[in-house]
Design a protein around this motif. Structure first.
Motif, PDB file in Angstrom:
ATOM      1  N   PRO A  31      -7.128   3.468   8.333  1.00 60.57           N
ATOM      2  CA  PRO A  31      -5.677   3.725   7.682  1.00 60.57           C
ATOM      3  C   PRO A  31      -5.560   4.524   6.477  1.00 60.57           C
ATOM      4  O   PRO A  31      -6.221   4.226   5.428  1.00 60.57           O
ATOM      5  CB  PRO A  31      -5.209   2.262   7.655  1.00 60.57           C
ATOM      6  N   VAL A  32      -4.788   5.545   6.672  1.00 64.38           N
ATOM      7  CA  VAL A  32      -4.321   5.969   5.482  1.00 64.38           C
ATOM      8  C   VAL A  32      -2.771   5.820   4.971  1.00 64.38           C
ATOM      9  O   VAL A  32      -1.983   5.828   5.922  1.00 64.38           O
ATOM     10  CB  VAL A  32      -4.339   7.686   5.475  1.00 64.38           C
ATOM     11  N   TYR A  33      -2.541   5.766   3.578  1.00 64.17           N
ATOM     12  CA  TYR A  33      -1.408   5.170   3.217  1.00 64.17           C
ATOM     13  C   TYR A  33      -0.834   6.173   2.223  1.00 64.17           C
ATOM     14  O   TYR A  33      -1.576   6.688   1.480  1.00 64.17           O
ATOM     15  CB  TYR A  33      -1.220   3.912   2.574  1.00 64.17           C
ATOM     16  N   LEU A  34       0.340   6.552   1.984  1.00 65.81           N
ATOM     17  CA  LEU A  34       1.122   7.394   0.828  1.00 65.81           C
ATOM     18  C   LEU A  34       1.803   6.432   0.147  1.00 65.81           C
ATOM     19  O   LEU A  34       2.856   5.774   0.278  1.00 65.81           O
ATOM     20  CB  LEU A  34       1.950   8.676   1.441  1.00 65.81           C
ATOM     21  N   ALA A  35       1.264   6.210  -1.406  1.00 66.59           N
ATOM     22  CA  ALA A  35       1.777   5.230  -2.289  1.00 66.59           C
ATOM     23  C   ALA A  35       2.988   5.761  -2.581  1.00 66.59           C
ATOM     24  O   ALA A  35       3.633   7.318  -2.878  1.00 66.59           O
ATOM     25  CB  ALA A  35       0.959   4.910  -3.422  1.00 66.59           C
ATOM     26  N   TYR A  36       3.979   4.699  -3.039  1.00 68.83           N
ATOM     27  CA  TYR A  36       5.381   5.222  -3.485  1.00 68.83           C
ATOM     28  C   TYR A  36       5.291   6.069  -4.789  1.00 68.83           C
ATOM     29  O   TYR A  36       6.135   6.945  -5.122  1.00 68.83           O
ATOM     30  CB  TYR A  36       6.565   4.151  -3.761  1.00 68.83           C
ATOM     31  N   PRO A  47     -17.707  -0.854   5.558  1.00 68.60           N
ATOM     32  CA  PRO A  47     -16.506  -0.617   6.230  1.00 68.60           C
ATOM     33  C   PRO A  47     -15.459  -0.291   5.204  1.00 68.60           C
ATOM     34  O   PRO A  47     -15.464  -0.903   3.934  1.00 68.60           O
ATOM     35  CB  PRO A  47     -16.457  -2.050   6.760  1.00 68.60           C
ATOM     36  N   THR A  48     -14.659   0.484   5.354  1.00 72.13           N
ATOM     37  CA  THR A  48     -13.562   1.160   4.778  1.00 72.13           C
ATOM     38  C   THR A  48     -12.100   0.521   5.130  1.00 72.13           C
ATOM     39  O   THR A  48     -11.796   0.233   6.276  1.00 72.13           O
ATOM     40  CB  THR A  48     -13.054   2.577   4.858  1.00 72.13           C
ATOM     41  N   GLU A  49     -11.422  -0.188   4.295  1.00 69.40           N
ATOM     42  CA  GLU A  49     -10.206  -0.949   4.404  1.00 69.40           C
ATOM     43  C   GLU A  49      -8.906   0.114   4.562  1.00 69.40           C
ATOM     44  O   GLU A  49      -8.162   0.071   5.357  1.00 69.40           O
ATOM     45  CB  GLU A  49     -10.012  -1.774   3.430  1.00 69.40           C
ATOM     46  N   LYS A  50      -9.057   0.877   3.517  1.00 67.88           N
ATOM     47  CA  LYS A  50      -7.909   1.867   3.532  1.00 67.88           C
ATOM     48  C   LYS A  50      -8.149   2.940   2.742  1.00 67.88           C
ATOM     49  O   LYS A  50      -9.000   2.914   1.878  1.00 67.88           O
ATOM     50  CB  LYS A  50      -6.568   1.222   3.426  1.00 67.88           C
ATOM     51  N   ILE A  51      -7.362   4.101   2.945  1.00 67.75           N
ATOM     52  CA  ILE A  51      -7.354   5.177   1.684  1.00 67.75           C
ATOM     53  C   ILE A  51      -5.981   5.351   1.386  1.00 67.75           C
ATOM     54  O   ILE A  51      -4.849   5.264   2.074  1.00 67.75           O
ATOM     55  CB  ILE A  51      -7.610   6.526   2.563  1.00 67.75           C
ATOM     56  N   VAL A  52      -5.683   5.286   0.071  1.00 75.86           N
ATOM     57  CA  VAL A  52      -4.234   5.368  -0.522  1.00 75.86           C
ATOM     58  C   VAL A  52      -4.263   6.624  -1.456  1.00 75.86           C
ATOM     59  O   VAL A  52      -4.980   6.923  -2.294  1.00 75.86           O
ATOM     60  CB  VAL A  52      -4.125   4.126  -1.251  1.00 75.86           C
ATOM     61  N   LEU A  53      -3.322   7.510  -1.138  1.00 75.83           N
ATOM     62  CA  LEU A  53      -2.775   8.561  -2.025  1.00 75.83           C
ATOM     63  C   LEU A  53      -1.784   8.091  -3.006  1.00 75.83           C
ATOM     64  O   LEU A  53      -0.586   7.719  -2.549  1.00 75.83           O
ATOM     65  CB  LEU A  53      -2.419   9.771  -1.153  1.00 75.83           C
ATOM     66  N   ASN A  54      -2.060   8.454  -4.148  1.00 74.36           N
ATOM     67  CA  ASN A  54      -0.992   7.523  -5.359  1.00 74.36           C
ATOM     68  C   ASN A  54      -0.779   8.613  -6.392  1.00 74.36           C
ATOM     69  O   ASN A  54      -1.103   9.961  -6.470  1.00 74.36           O
ATOM     70  CB  ASN A  54      -1.546   6.421  -5.634  1.00 74.36           C
ATOM     71  N   ALA A  61       0.697  -1.164   0.144  1.00 83.73           N
ATOM     72  CA  ALA A  61      -0.028  -0.165  -0.083  1.00 83.73           C
ATOM     73  C   ALA A  61       0.819   1.293   0.017  1.00 83.73           C
ATOM     74  O   ALA A  61       0.464   2.306  -0.415  1.00 83.73           O
ATOM     75  CB  ALA A  61      -0.718  -0.063   1.178  1.00 83.73           C
ATOM     76  N   GLY A  62       2.073   1.231   0.539  1.00 86.35           N
ATOM     77  CA  GLY A  62       2.789   2.269   0.450  1.00 86.35           C
ATOM     78  C   GLY A  62       3.287   2.568   2.093  1.00 86.35           C
ATOM     79  O   GLY A  62       3.526   1.911   2.984  1.00 86.35           O
ATOM     80  N   ILE A  63       3.562   4.193   2.333  1.00 87.65           N
ATOM     81  CA  ILE A  63       4.020   4.518   3.477  1.00 87.65           C
ATOM     82  C   ILE A  63       2.698   4.888   4.413  1.00 87.65           C
ATOM     83  O   ILE A  63       1.913   5.748   4.019  1.00 87.65           O
ATOM     84  CB  ILE A  63       4.878   5.601   3.399  1.00 87.65           C
ATOM     85  N   PRO A  64       2.715   4.027   5.717  1.00 85.44           N
ATOM     86  CA  PRO A  64       1.407   4.487   6.504  1.00 85.44           C
ATOM     87  C   PRO A  64       1.637   5.863   7.231  1.00 85.44           C
ATOM     88  O   PRO A  64       2.615   6.061   7.551  1.00 85.44           O
ATOM     89  CB  PRO A  64       1.577   3.265   7.549  1.00 85.44           C
ATOM     90  N   LEU A  65       0.479   6.446   6.893  1.00 88.58           N
ATOM     91  CA  LEU A  65       0.335   7.796   7.664  1.00 88.58           C
ATOM     92  C   LEU A  65      -0.437   8.055   8.846  1.00 88.58           C
ATOM     93  O   LEU A  65      -0.506   9.190   9.576  1.00 88.58           O
ATOM     94  CB  LEU A  65      -0.170   9.052   6.427  1.00 88.58           C
ATOM     95  N   GLY A  66      -0.869   6.808   9.319  1.00 94.78           N
ATOM     96  CA  GLY A  66      -1.636   6.866  10.539  1.00 94.78           C
ATOM     97  C   GLY A  66      -3.187   6.627  10.071  1.00 94.78           C
ATOM     98  O   GLY A  66      -3.426   6.071   8.889  1.00 94.78           O
ATOM     99  N   LYS A  67      -4.017   6.889  11.084  1.00 92.52           N
ATOM    100  CA  LYS A  67      -5.422   6.606  11.002  1.00 92.52           C
ATOM    101  C   LYS A  67      -6.216   7.809  11.417  1.00 92.52           C
ATOM    102  O   LYS A  67      -5.812   8.791  12.159  1.00 92.52           O
ATOM    103  CB  LYS A  67      -5.742   5.490  11.957  1.00 92.52           C
ATOM    104  N   ILE A  68      -7.340   8.074  10.506  1.00 88.94           N
ATOM    105  CA  ILE A  68      -8.302   9.147  10.514  1.00 88.94           C
ATOM    106  C   ILE A  68      -9.616   8.633  10.778  1.00 88.94           C
ATOM    107  O   ILE A  68     -10.232   7.851   9.982  1.00 88.94           O
ATOM    108  CB  ILE A  68      -8.029  10.084   9.314  1.00 88.94           C
ATOM    109  N   ALA A  69     -10.345   8.954  11.725  1.00 84.94           N
ATOM    110  CA  ALA A  69     -11.711   8.288  12.038  1.00 84.94           C
ATOM    111  C   ALA A  69     -11.411   6.649  12.088  1.00 84.94           C
ATOM    112  O   ALA A  69     -12.385   5.984  11.564  1.00 84.94           O
ATOM    113  CB  ALA A  69     -12.729   8.836  11.231  1.00 84.94           C
TER     114      ALA A  69
END
Length: 389
Positions: free
Chosen positions: A26-31, A93-100, A15-23
């Protein structure tokens, strides 16, 4: 979207770099995000030096361009959070958010949608960008910002307006495509037909954008901005691939009713691993039905090779164990005969090998399901046959 069956640590790494959780999400920053960030710095750094000499930025223009990339990421995050939080209101249910590279996406676990709820969740994203743009505009009009901060505020407002307007275009993979999907879904009762219609609408939008943003400038004979043209080609290519993917997935989903363990399996019988080849030949003359070898606990553990069984000399069949003419099944490679549809496909995806025993409520073997039969049922295409002997 369905949750992945991969182990959590592997999925997180991809998924990339974990940025933490909001609400709790999990939020990730893709490479891949660093690619678009680098492109933004390289393109907009010199542009700011040329167009804003009043700010006397010098080399600092590149840091302002980096700020632009970060603000764009924040805008996308707000957009995706709006999707996730509105879905949470419907217990999706939301598994994750990924910024890419392409902005970002929100990945959901399994849920049951309806046309109305799908529209609400889809439109929450663009709506959040319009609200953010309006809020920044109010601050700009009250003269809170000056200099570089005013420049960044203008960029933030413009970026959110662009993201909002772009995403309401009525075609997948854009959020506006859910409007088309839901309208056709409501009219026909088929989500798959709605998705296909929205995918084709997305393709039409791509063609229109190419004509408007590339074709018209080229035909006008004016100066060509290659950076602008490159961005258009990349974005339109991404949209075309997303629209095509939506169409293909909908076509596959529309055939899921054909995927049934009982309906696709070849007839089979089970024999204990203490049986002999003579027992197999008596039960399965000519190799039909298929013969599944079961362990002492009654669970399938292998499949008899009809050719190998037939090759055993007649006088040796009663002395040759069935395990000598069979091959092993993967661990746990058996499914209930009532399994079907998406549940069956997801279960088989977690198993290794290409053959699966089919068992009834009592655990007795009733069939042998082959992976290729499932693939053919989903795609409607027969496997290619090799011309080699």
């Amino acid at each position: 979207m369905s949750s992945s069956s991969t182990p959590h640590h592997a999925a997180t790494k991809r998924a990339g770099i974990p940025l933490g959780k909001i609400a709790g999400i999990p939020v990730y920053l893709a490479y891949s995000w660093f690619v678009i960030a680098g492109f933004t710095v390289i393109v907009f750094g010199p542009l700011l030096q040329l167009t804003r000499p009043d700010l006397d930025l010098g080399f600092a223009a590149y840091f302002v361009a980096l700020g632009y990339a970060l603000l764009l990421a924040v805008s996308v995050l707000v957009h995706e959070l709006a999707h996730a939080l509105s879905a949470k209101a419907f217990n999706w249910p939301t598994e994750k958010i990924v910024l890419n590279l392409w902005g970002g996406h929100t990945q959901f676990e399994s849920f049951t949608a309806s046309p109305g709820r799908a529209v609400i969740v889809a439109m929450a994203g663009p709506a959040s960008n319009f609200v953010l743009a309006a809020g920044v505009w109010v601050l700009i009009e009250t003269h809170v910002f000056t200099g570089v901060t005013l420049l960044l505020a203008d960029i933030l407002m413009s970026a959110n307006l662009l993201i909002g307007i772009f995403n309401v275009l009525p075609g997948l993979p854009l959020d506006g495509g859910r409007l088309v999907e839901s309208a056709v879904w409501k009219a026909t009762g088929s989500q798959d037909k709605g998705t296909i219609a929205a995918g084709w609408s997305g393709r039409v939008i791509v063609v229109a954008l190419v004509i408007w943003l590339i074709g018209v400038p080229l035909l006008s004979g004016g100066p060509i901005n290659f950076n602008y043209m490159l961005i258009t080609v990349v974005v339109c290519g991404f949209l075309w691939m997303g629209a095509s993917s939506s169409i293909n997935h909908a076509r596959l989903r529309s055939r899921l009713y054909l995927v049934s363990a009982a309906g696709l399996a070849d007839p089979a019988v089970g024999v204990p691993n203490s049986a002999t080849v003579a027992d197999v030949l008596a039960m399965s003359p000519g190799g039909r039905p298929a013969v599944v070898i079961c362990g002492p606990d009654g669970k399938p553990q292998g499949v008899v090779d009809p050719g190998a069984a037939a090759a055993v000399p007649l006088e040796a069949t009663s002395l040759t164990p069935v395990t000598a003419v069979g091959h092993a099944l993967a661990a746990g490679a058996y499914v209930p005969e009532w399994s079907k549809g998406q549940d069956l496909i997801q279960y088989l995806a977690r198993l290794e090998g290409g053959e699966y025993a089919v068992v009834d409520h009592n655990g007795a073997v009733t069939g042998l399901l082959r992976q290729q039969a499932v693939v053919t049922a989903i795609t409607g295409k027969e496997p290619r046959r090799s011309g080699r002997p």
